[in-house]
Design an enzyme around this catalytic site. Structure first.
Site, short mmCIF file in Angstrom:
data_model
loop_
_atom_site.label_atom_id
_atom_site.label_comp_id
_atom_site.label_asym_id
_atom_site.label_seq_id
_atom_site.Cartn_x
_atom_site.Cartn_y
_atom_site.Cartn_z
N TYR A 108 -9.03 1.55 -12.83
CA TYR A 108 -7.60 1.22 -12.95
C TYR A 108 -7.05 1.65 -14.30
CZ TYR A 108 -7.83 -1.61 -8.66
OH TYR A 108 -7.99 -2.05 -7.36
N LEU A 133 2.06 -7.17 -0.51
CA LEU A 133 3.51 -6.92 -0.46
C LEU A 133 3.78 -5.47 -0.05
CD1 LEU A 133 4.47 -8.76 -3.78
CD2 LEU A 133 4.86 -9.57 -1.45
N GLY A 134 2.76 -4.81 0.50
CA GLY A 134 2.94 -3.41 0.87
C GLY A 134 3.32 -2.57 -0.34
N GLY A 160 5.15 -3.30 -2.65
CA GLY A 160 6.56 -3.51 -3.00
C GLY A 160 7.49 -3.33 -1.82
N1 LIG Z 1 -9.68 -2.48 -3.18
C1 LIG Z 1 -8.74 -1.56 -3.14
O1 LIG Z 1 -8.95 -0.45 -2.62
C2 LIG Z 1 -7.39 -1.86 -3.73
C3 LIG Z 1 -6.34 -0.95 -3.50
C4 LIG Z 1 -5.10 -1.27 -4.05
C5 LIG Z 1 -4.94 -2.42 -4.82
N2 LIG Z 1 -5.99 -3.25 -5.04
C6 LIG Z 1 -5.82 -4.51 -5.84
O2 LIG Z 1 -4.74 -5.23 -5.29
C7 LIG Z 1 -3.76 -5.49 -6.29
C8 LIG Z 1 -2.40 -5.50 -5.67
O3 LIG Z 1 -2.11 -4.22 -5.13
P1 LIG Z 1 -0.63 -3.69 -5.08
O4 LIG Z 1 -0.09 -3.60 -6.47
O5 LIG Z 1 -0.60 -2.48 -4.24
O6 LIG Z 1 -0.01 -4.93 -4.32
P2 LIG Z 1 1.33 -5.60 -3.95
O7 LIG Z 1 1.23 -6.99 -4.46
O8 LIG Z 1 1.56 -5.34 -2.51
O9 LIG Z 1 2.48 -4.80 -4.73
C9 LIG Z 1 2.73 -5.06 -6.08
C10 LIG Z 1 3.98 -4.31 -6.49
O10 LIG Z 1 5.11 -4.81 -5.75
C11 LIG Z 1 6.23 -4.97 -6.63
N3 LIG Z 1 6.49 -6.41 -6.70
C12 LIG Z 1 5.58 -7.42 -6.82
N4 LIG Z 1 6.16 -8.61 -6.78
C13 LIG Z 1 7.49 -8.39 -6.63
C14 LIG Z 1 8.60 -9.24 -6.51
N5 LIG Z 1 8.46 -10.57 -6.53
N6 LIG Z 1 9.83 -8.68 -6.36
C15 LIG Z 1 9.98 -7.34 -6.35
N7 LIG Z 1 8.94 -6.47 -6.45
C16 LIG Z 1 7.71 -6.99 -6.59
C17 LIG Z 1 5.81 -4.40 -7.98
O11 LIG Z 1 6.02 -2.98 -7.98
P3 LIG Z 1 7.37 -2.26 -8.41
O12 LIG Z 1 8.03 -3.11 -9.47
O13 LIG Z 1 6.92 -0.94 -8.89
O14 LIG Z 1 8.15 -2.17 -7.15
C18 LIG Z 1 4.31 -4.60 -7.95
O15 LIG Z 1 3.61 -3.73 -8.81
C19 LIG Z 1 -3.99 -4.41 -7.35
O16 LIG Z 1 -3.51 -4.79 -8.63
C20 LIG Z 1 -5.49 -4.29 -7.32
O17 LIG Z 1 -6.07 -5.32 -8.10
C21 LIG Z 1 -7.21 -2.99 -4.49
#
Ligand SMILES: NC(=O)c1ccc[n+]([C@@H]2O[C@H](COP(=O)([O-])OP(=O)(O)OC[C@H]3O[C@@H](n4cnc5c(N)ncnc54)[C@H](OP(=O)(O)O)[C@@H]3O)[C@@H](O)[C@H]2O)c1
Length: 355
Positions: A57, A214-215, A217
């Site tokens: 990361y 959250l997909g 975002g």
């Molecule tokens: N094992 C794997 O293969 C794998 C793959 C991916 C992720 N992960 C893990 O899962 C975690 C989460 O993944 P993700 O970042 O894709 O997940 P997510 O929680 O679906 O999306 C997070 C993104 O959504 C937006 N967001 C979050 N809360 C919000 C709110 N309340 N209002 C408006 N926008 C909001 C922000 O992006 P913006 O501000 O840019 O819109 C944030 O960076 C990662 O940090 C990592 O630790 C693991």
């Protein structure tokens, strides 16, 4: 914040895990160290103890920040990191720089401990299946890392269900440590793990943590409510995610949020939190997002609105679940035996477990 026992273990983790893929600006859309610290403190102050990172990361910056943030209160936190991937932004690049094999594991783990300046990792994830390394090699090597005191528990991310079942069965029979948790992509726009992975977790007591709940975002309203679409990571880097289906589901999430007077993100998280089965790994780029997301732990979505979300996100079950649902369950019903099985998520069709 409530705590859950993670799978077949005694480990207590917060019902939300903090995703730190956004810690560091190396990938273009993350947070500075100061902002990452604020996110971390907000999560910890709310009672969160479960932190998710990975060696790759933000090219190692995320691990460095996490190490710096937990070090003064190390025992309090459950720190999870991962190995198996290589990343173009990170050296070294050679024949063994990616994979599930012992050499990659040992070198990545030593590098993670050094980067984080920690003595041990609480939960070590195999990040993704390589399709090559025999599972015996991976499971035995993980067990060796536990015996060496470098890690405490092992988990598996992005592996097909049959490989996890096989790995854990072999580990159990040979007296090695089993995977106590799986990490899967799961959200209202990605429910296909309900076919194999989630039933496996239920049947064998593997804890389920979910990434991109959250997909990334897409389910936060920013791409459906008009004025905020340019803000997010998807708009900058992954626009192809926003298919007609995704937008249609996101709009239903917005409708439910408006009806309940909460944010869309809270609805998307509460949809999986309130089943009690899943630990969402929630990412953020701003402190305000973390604060918003933590409120999902207080939200209960009434059953008719859960039905609405489930209906909007329904997907076609593949073989054999669809065939079994249509044929075998109908036969059980005819035989008057259907009461002996308990549907967990009737909306998904055949995702039941035996009583
Ligand atoms: N094992 C794997 O293969 C794998 C793959 C991916 C992720 N992960 C893990 O899962 C975690 C989460 O993944 P993700 O970042 O894709 O997940 P997510 O929680 O679906 O999306 C997070 C993104 O959504 C937006 N967001 C979050 N809360 C919000 C709110 N309340 N209002 C408006 N926008 C909001 C922000 O992006 P913006 O501000 O840019 O819109 C944030 O960076 C990662 O940090 C990592 O630790 C693991």
């Amino acid at each position: 914040m409530r705590y859950r026992i993670l799978g077949k273990s005694g480990l207590r983790v917060s019902e939300i895990s903090l995703g730190t893929m956004t810690f560091g600006e190396d990938w273009g859309w993350g947070a500075s160290k100061e902002d990452s610290r604020k996110q971390f403190d907000t999560f910890a102050t709310a009672g969160g103890n479960f932190i998710d990172t990975a060696d790759i990361y933000t090219n190692g910056t995320s691990e460095q920040y996490v190490g710096d943030f937990v070090r003064s209160d190390r025992e309090h936190f459950v720190v999870a990191t991962k190995y198996a991937n290589a990343h173009p932004g990170m050296a070294p690049h050679h024949a063994n720089s990616a994979g599930n094999h012992r050499k990659k594991m040992v070198e990545s783990l030593n590098a993670s401990l050094k980067r984080m300046k920690l003595d041990y990792i609480d939960l070590y994830w195999v990040h993704i299946w390589d399709g090559i390394t025999p599972v015996e090699e991976t499971m035995r090597a993980l067990d060796d890392m536990i015996r060496a005191g470098k890690i405490l528990y092992v988990g598996v991310s992005d592996w097909p269900a049959w490989t996890i079942a096989r790995a854990n069965a072999i580990a159990e029979l040979r007296g090695w440590s089993e995977f106590i948790a799986m990490q899967i992509e799961y959200s209202l726009i990605e429910r296909t793990p309900e076919q194999e992975l989630i039933p496996l977790a239920r049947a064998t007591d593997i804890g389920v943590t979910t990434w991109s709940p959250l997909g990334a975002g897409a389910l936060t309203g920013k791409y459906t409510r008009g004025d905020r679409a340019r803000e997010g990571r998807i708009a900058q880097q992954e626009y192809q995610r926003l298919t007609d289906r995704v937008i249609r589901i996101a709009k239903v999430v917005d409708e439910v949020a408006d009806e309940l007077g909460v944010s869309s993100a809270q609805v998307a998280l509460a949809w999986q939190l309130q089943t009690g089965e899943f630990i969402p790994i929630v990412g953020a780029t701003k402190v305000s997002q973390i604060k918003d997301n933590l409120k999902a732990t207080e939200l209960t979505i009434p059953s008719e609105l859960m039905d609405k979300l489930n209906e909007a996100s329904r997907f076609e079950l593949g073989f054999p679940q669809k065939f079994i649902t249509n044929d075998f369950v109908a036969n059980l019903r005819h035989a008057g035996l259907v009461d002996q099985i308990e549907p967990h998520r009737p909306d998904a069709g055949f995702t039941f477990s035996q009583r």
